[in-house]
Design an enzyme around this catalytic site. Structure first.
Site, PDB file in Angstrom:
ATOM      1  N   HIS A   4       8.718 -24.402  14.187  1.00 39.87           N
ATOM      2  CA  HIS A   4      10.014 -24.981  13.682  1.00 39.87           C
ATOM      3  C   HIS A   4      10.608 -26.098  14.701  1.00 39.87           C
ATOM      4  O   HIS A   4      10.761 -27.053  13.954  1.00 39.87           O
ATOM      5  CB  HIS A   4      11.139 -23.975  13.656  1.00 39.87           C
ATOM      6  CG  HIS A   4      10.780 -22.592  12.803  1.00 39.87           C
ATOM      7  ND1 HIS A   4       9.993 -22.542  11.640  1.00 39.87           N
ATOM      8  CD2 HIS A   4      10.969 -21.287  13.090  1.00 39.87           C
ATOM      9  CE1 HIS A   4       9.913 -21.385  11.287  1.00 39.87           C
ATOM     10  NE2 HIS A   4      10.593 -20.580  12.086  1.00 39.87           N
ATOM     11  N   ARG A  39       0.920  -1.302  -0.155  1.00 39.23           N
ATOM     12  CA  ARG A  39       0.144  -0.009   0.035  1.00 39.23           C
ATOM     13  C   ARG A  39       0.947   1.289  -0.117  1.00 39.23           C
ATOM     14  O   ARG A  39       0.248   2.358   0.210  1.00 39.23           O
ATOM     15  CB  ARG A  39      -0.812  -0.126   1.098  1.00 39.23           C
ATOM     16  CG  ARG A  39      -0.052  -0.327   2.736  1.00 39.23           C
ATOM     17  CD  ARG A  39      -1.154  -0.135   3.614  1.00 39.23           C
ATOM     18  NE  ARG A  39      -0.831  -0.620   4.830  1.00 39.23           N
ATOM     19  CZ  ARG A  39      -1.303  -0.903   5.810  1.00 39.23           C
ATOM     20  NH1 ARG A  39      -2.841  -1.077   5.951  1.00 39.23           N
ATOM     21  NH2 ARG A  39      -0.878  -1.597   6.829  1.00 39.23           N
TER      22      ARG A  39
END
Ligand SMILES: NC(=O)C1=CN([C@@H]2O[C@H](COP(=O)(O)OP(=O)(O)OC[C@H]3O[C@@H](n4cnc5c(N)ncnc54)[C@H](OP(=O)(O)O)[C@@H]3O)[C@@H](O)[C@H]2O)C=CC1
Ligand SMILES: O=C1O[C@H](COP(=O)(O)O)[C@@H](O)[C@H](O)[C@H]1O
Length: 493
Positions: free
Chosen positions: A239, A49
């Site tokens: 993870h 944006r």
């Protein structure tokens, strides 16, 4: 699993001015272009944006590419070709009226579309809805979702439900970038291509397993995000649990995405819940204070806060003693540890094998009789097996000496650079292969386990324990493992 081929597609990168895109995603795509793995007609639409034009956008990408790619790997011809694939499109992702113009841009080719959401997960559903309403989605469209998906099980379900209204599970690629690391994929090769290890991989032969993911960086400009998340949500929920799954899972029937994911889910379902009784013995929570990392003084977590939450109780370190309640892993503890601002950047898995059943050597040497398999994920990627041999020399008698059988990846395969995780992951999405991506049920079972720990912390309302930046975490994390008669492995491979 993929073979390498150039696949015709367009990539729409939502959040193209963000940290992840500039630091990791554009450099990874550049490397794929350099390796000649992008189809000639492949376009990359950078969506953000910021009120910038195409020229400013290309300049920003160019600057970051140079910053995050080693100079020796920049090829000016490839760089020019790569930049010519890039188009900037300014859009607020939550403005539904802006998507018709985006649709026009996307319709310039009939290439299959990959939408990569490098934005906060809270707006994934809204982006999907807007793309759908503008007619930009079809059966070939794939979407890539960054982690963490949600803040807990409930918010994760809300996001996954919102996405599932417009995309089937086969179209959704949930990223855990650790799965894209070469050394992590190597766990599958190591375990299932070497019968030597396959036959030893259970409670009969393994005493305990350590997984350490230590970072030297602090939080810096990501404080706003991190303070809401904390190390458990940021690193363990994804993870570390993925690493645990790859180490602990049973052999999959084949290398298809669902065979592997089915086995990982079984491990997650078998994780022993950590209730409020076991919380203080099995989980250590820390927060760094000022210290020095590799000789440089660094501020504490709370000093980095810009007074946003100067009393924050968010953890920057977690150590957990996890247990898997199944036949293979009965009574084998898995010690997990991860933190920011630790002594070294180090990700490794250590498999500690049991001692021989009957001991025949000198009594004072009893403690060293243990085989360890050290799997170094980063840096200095490699595998080392600590074996015991007789110390050389006439005067030594039958004295034992530990020594490594070592495979260092960069020495052994020195002609190849180790690709970054995101290169592999982009390639797999382009090929339509999901085996390195996380299925919805994996994410949700991981949240179930983590939520219980978080809720336990909330009910105790305790502050995390302090540890100096540049150390290996709170003393109590060392005490936790020492009480079991074990210690963290911190030596180099
Ligand atoms: N950075 C990292 O190392 C990692 C990040 N991730 C995940 O990747 C995603 C992105 O992270 P990161 O790059 O760090 O975050 P950033 O905040 O740096 O980037 C997000 C980008 O999305 C843009 N954005 C947000 N909302 C809108 C909107 N309504 N319309 C248009 N643009 C919008 C932001 O624009 P603006 O700047 O204008 O606000 C910003 O450029 C997150 O889901 C994060 O959890 C995962 C692993 C590691
Ligand atoms: O997902 C994340 O990972 C990074 C660590 O990744 P690595 O590849 O450098 O080991 C971590 O710094 C970040 O906080 C987390 O969001």
């Amino acid at each position: 699993m993929s073979t390498v081929a150039k696949t015709k597609c367009d990539i729409a990168l939502f959040g193209a001015q963000g940290d992840l895109a500039l630091r990791k995603l554009f450099p990874a795509l550049y490397q794929l272009d350099k390796a000649n793995l992008l189809a000639p007609q492949l376009r990359i639409l950078g969506l953000a944006r910021s009120p910038i034009d195409q020229e400013n956008f290309l300049e920003t990408v160019r600057i970051h590419l140079r910053k995050f790619t080693p100079t020796s790997e920049i090829d000016e011809t490839v760089l020019a070709r790569f930049l010519s694939r890039l188009f900037y499109f300014r859009i607020d992702f939550t403005d539904s009226t802006a998507y018709q113009a985006l649709h026009q841009k996307l319709s310039e080719t009939d290439n299959p579309l990959i939408c990569y959401f490098a934005t906060p997960a809270a707006i994934y559903g809204e982006i999907c809805k807007n793309l759908h309403n503008a007619g930009s989605i079809n059966k070939q469209t794939r979407i890539v979702l960054e982690k963490p998906i949600g803040y807990d099980l409930a918010s994760s379900k809300t996001i996954n439900d919102a996405v599932a209204k417009y995309f089937t599970e086969e179209q959704v690629y949930r990223i855990d970038h650790y799965l894209g690391k070469e050394t992590v994929q190597n766990l599958i090769a190591l375990r299932f291509a070497n019968s030597l290890f396959g036959s030893q991989w259970d409670h009969n032969h393994i005493d305990h397993i350590e997984i350490t993911v230590a970072e030297t960086i602090g939080i810096e400009h990501r404080w706003g995000y991190f303070d809401r998340a904390g190390q458990l949500r940021d690193m363990v929920q994804n993870h570390l649990l993925q690493l645990l799954c790859l180490i602990a899972m049973d052999p999959p029937n084949d290398l298809s995405a669902d065979s592997i994911r089915d086995e990982k889910v079984k491990v997650l379902k078998a994780l022993k819940p950590i209730d409020t009784h076991s919380l203080n013995h099995h989980v250590i929570r820390g927060q760094y204070c000022a210290g020095s990392v590799q000789g440089e003084p660094v501020p504490g977590y709370l000093d980095e806060s810009d007074s946003q939450n100067a009393q924050s109780c968010t953890e920057t370190f977690v150590a957990i003693k996890a247990q898997i309640c199944n036949w293979r892993w009965a009574n084998v503890p898995f010690y997990l540890r991860t933190g920011k601002r630790m002594a070294e950047k180090l990700s490794q898995i250590i498999i500690h094998f049991k001692r021989p059943p009957h001991y025949i050597f000198a009594p004072e040497q009893r403690d060293i009789v243990e085989n360890k398999l050290i799997i170094r994920l980063q840096p200095d990627e490699g595998i080392s097996l600590q074996v015991l041999t007789k110390d050389q020399g006439l005067e030594k008698g039958m004295r034992l000496k530990p020594g490594p059988l070592k495979l260092n990846f960069s020495d052994t395969f020195h002609t190849q650079r180790i690709p970054d995780a995101y290169e592999r992951l982009f390639l797999e999405v382009m090929q339509g292969s999901q085996y390195l991506f996380v299925r919805r049920d994996e994410i949700e079972y991981a949240w179930v386990w983590c939520d219980q720990i978080i809720n336990g912390w909330l009910s105790q309302n305790a502050r995390p324990q302090k540890y100096p930046a540049g150390s290996w975490g709170p003393i109590s994390s060392i005490a936790m493992i020492t009480l079991d008669g074990k210690s963290w492995h911190e030596d180099s491979v």
